[in-house]
Each structure stands twice: as C-alpha cells, then as structure tokens.
Design an enzyme around this catalytic site. Structure first.
Site, PDB file in Angstrom:
ATOM      1  N   ASN A  31       0.807  -1.222   0.000  1.00 26.75           N
ATOM      2  CA  ASN A  31       0.000   0.000   0.000  1.00 26.75           C
ATOM      3  C   ASN A  31       0.842   1.274   0.000  1.00 26.75           C
ATOM      4  O   ASN A  31       0.388   2.330   0.431  1.00 26.75           O
ATOM      5  CB  ASN A  31      -0.930   0.007   1.211  1.00 26.75           C
ATOM      6  CG  ASN A  31      -0.184  -0.009   2.541  1.00 26.75           C
ATOM      7  OD1 ASN A  31       0.845  -0.655   2.667  1.00 26.75           O
ATOM      8  ND2 ASN A  31      -0.706   0.703   3.526  1.00 26.75           N
ATOM      9  N   GLU A  32       2.071   1.187  -0.498  1.00 23.10           N
ATOM     10  CA  GLU A  32       2.997   2.316  -0.432  1.00 23.10           C
ATOM     11  C   GLU A  32       2.454   3.591  -1.079  1.00 23.10           C
ATOM     12  O   GLU A  32       2.699   4.698  -0.588  1.00 23.10           O
ATOM     13  CB  GLU A  32       4.332   1.944  -1.081  1.00 23.10           C
ATOM     14  CG  GLU A  32       5.249   1.076  -0.219  1.00 23.10           C
ATOM     15  CD  GLU A  32       4.898  -0.385  -0.234  1.00 23.10           C
ATOM     16  OE1 GLU A  32       5.634  -1.185   0.367  1.00 23.10           O
ATOM     17  OE2 GLU A  32       3.864  -0.761  -0.851  1.00 23.10           O
TER      18      GLU A  32
END
Length: 276
Positions: free
Chosen positions: A152-153
């Site tokens: 989920n960067e």
C-alpha cells in the site's frame, strides 16, 4: 539481539531448542525431530521493520541456512504479522542510517526469497507493505480471517521498489499487480486467497502452524539439492535483477525519502497514528 552462536541453545519446550535469547527481536526455535525452525518476530507492538529488527531477521535466517535447515516458518508473537517498514526510519532521516536500513532490507529479501530451505509464512494478523513483502518471500502462505495484506505504499506517497513489484507479479500476475500497486490496495483475507496472494485461510495461529509444518513435511523425502535448484530456477532471474540493481535501488530510495512532498506526507501519517 540474537545469540551469535548456534551452539548456545536454551531449551524452551520438549522437542525444540531456541537459537536466540529471550530479549531478541526475533525468536527462533528448531524442532529436533523435524529440523523445522519457527521464526517469530517480536518487536512490540506491531513488528515495525526498523534497522535492528531487520538485522536480527537477516542474522537468524542466514544461520539457518548455514546449518542446513529443513525449513522455516515465519510468524509473529502479536496479533499483527508486521505493520511494514518503520516510518521513523524514513522521516527526517539520518542518511547514513537510512542507507544501512535499506541495505539490510535488501539483504533480508535476498536471504529469504533465495533461501536454500523451504519457507512458510503464518500470517496471523495484518501484513501491509513490508509485512506483505516478507510473506511473499515465503513459498507458502496461510492467513487468519478478517485481516489485510498488500503493498500500500502509494497511499503514503511513496513507491514500492521494482523488486517488491516483481515478487508480487510472480505470485498474482502482471495485471493484478498493476492494479494493486497503483491503488495501494490492501486485500482482505478472502480477497488475497481469491487472487492467489495467499494459499490457505486458517482459523488461528495454531492451525496455521499445523498447516505450515504439514507443507514443510512434504519435503522430508525430497532431495534438498533438487528442491533448491528447482526453486532457484523459478526465482533466480528476479534475484539476479535485484542484486544487480542494489546500488541504484538505494540511490532511488534516498532520493524519494528526501523529497519535501514525501517528508510532508510521512509527517502527516505519523501524526495520524498518534491520534489513534
């Protein structure tokens, strides 16, 4: 820190021996009958991957390889598998420490993804970002219900490195990986099973450990040499690309985390965590 000698065992239960001290950020127990190690991450409260935890992981996984482990199970002492990379390592960073932090993460990836011994992740809680990476490095993944996993960067304004992306692509394919990375998607347990990011759903950690041992037990009568060569046939190109690009990868990491916009975003995220 972990004990620096595999001859210094503390017996913790019948049929198992500990490779590390009780104060370690990583606990390792090897079953004497099966030769299978259980590697438990135990940095409170949620196994955020800082330099020290990554160093302990690297050391213990390397030692298992030197001692020709029959297999390793990666799990957590808490209800979170790993909350991912420790944001404080990237916020207002000391460049020397940040560089060592990233190099150590690269080392952990190479040791775990390329291990000569088989590996299973027992994901007994949320595993976003770096937690997802550790899980994907393993050859088999079981996960408890009602949890999340994913890279989920982008939600934090940062970018998953190419080797993160390649590892996910090897598991769920290019199209699903593209959608997951660009949206910063976190898969629920059921969603992860559907796309193949995990292999089984288990009701709790105990069942997960049973499933993990059953999977690793399949290799008891298979040549470790043949098994490892087969694994490297599949994973070798990804490892070679990552290893060849390590220096540039580090430069990209430092460039990204020192951008004003990224620092602002990380700062806001840290403030939001304080309010929870």
């Amino acid at each position: 820190m972990a004990l620096r000698s595999l001859t210094k065992f503390n017996f913790v239960r019948q049929g198992a021996r500990s490779l590390s001290s009780t104060a370690s950020l990583v606990s390792v127990e090897v079953n004497d009958k099966t030769g299978i190690a259980t590697v438990t991450l135990q940095r409170p409260p949620v196994n955020s991957l800082n330099l020290e935890l990554l160093s302990d992981i690297r050391y213990n996984l390397t030692e298992l390889g030197k001692n020709k482990s029959r297999g390793a199970i990666i799990t957590s002492a808490f209800k979170t598998f790993s909350a991912g990379l420790d944001i404080t390592e990237m916020y207002k960073p000391d460049i020397e420490r940040a560089s060592k932090f990233w190099n150590t993460l690269q080392d952990v990836y190479e040791v775990l993804y390329g291990s000569a011994y088989p590996t299973v992740a027992v994901i007994n809680g949320p595993a976003p970002a770096g937690g997802c990476l550790l899980s994907m490095c393993c050859e088999y993944r079981v996960m408890v219900p009602n949890s999340i996993i994913g890279l989920n960067e982008t939600q934090l304004g940062i970018v998953a490195p190419p080797w993160f992306a390649s590892t996910m692509e090897n598991i769920i394919g290019k199209r699903q990986t593209e959608l997951a990375l660009t949206t910063g998607r976190l898969f629920s347990t059921d969603e992860a099973l559907k796309v193949g990011l995990i292999d089984e759903v288990v009701q709790d950690k105990d069942e997960g450990l049973q499933k993990a041992n059953a999977f690793l037990g399949k290799f008891a009568r298979i040549s470790p040499f043949a098994r490892n060569v087969s694994k490297q046939t599949i994973r070798g190109e990804t490892l070679k690309r990552m290893s060849k690009d390590r220096e540039n990868d580090l430069k990209r990491f430092i460039q990204v985390i020192t951008q004003d916009a990224v620092q602002k975003g990380l700062g806001l995220y840290i403030e939001s965590l304080k309010k929870k």
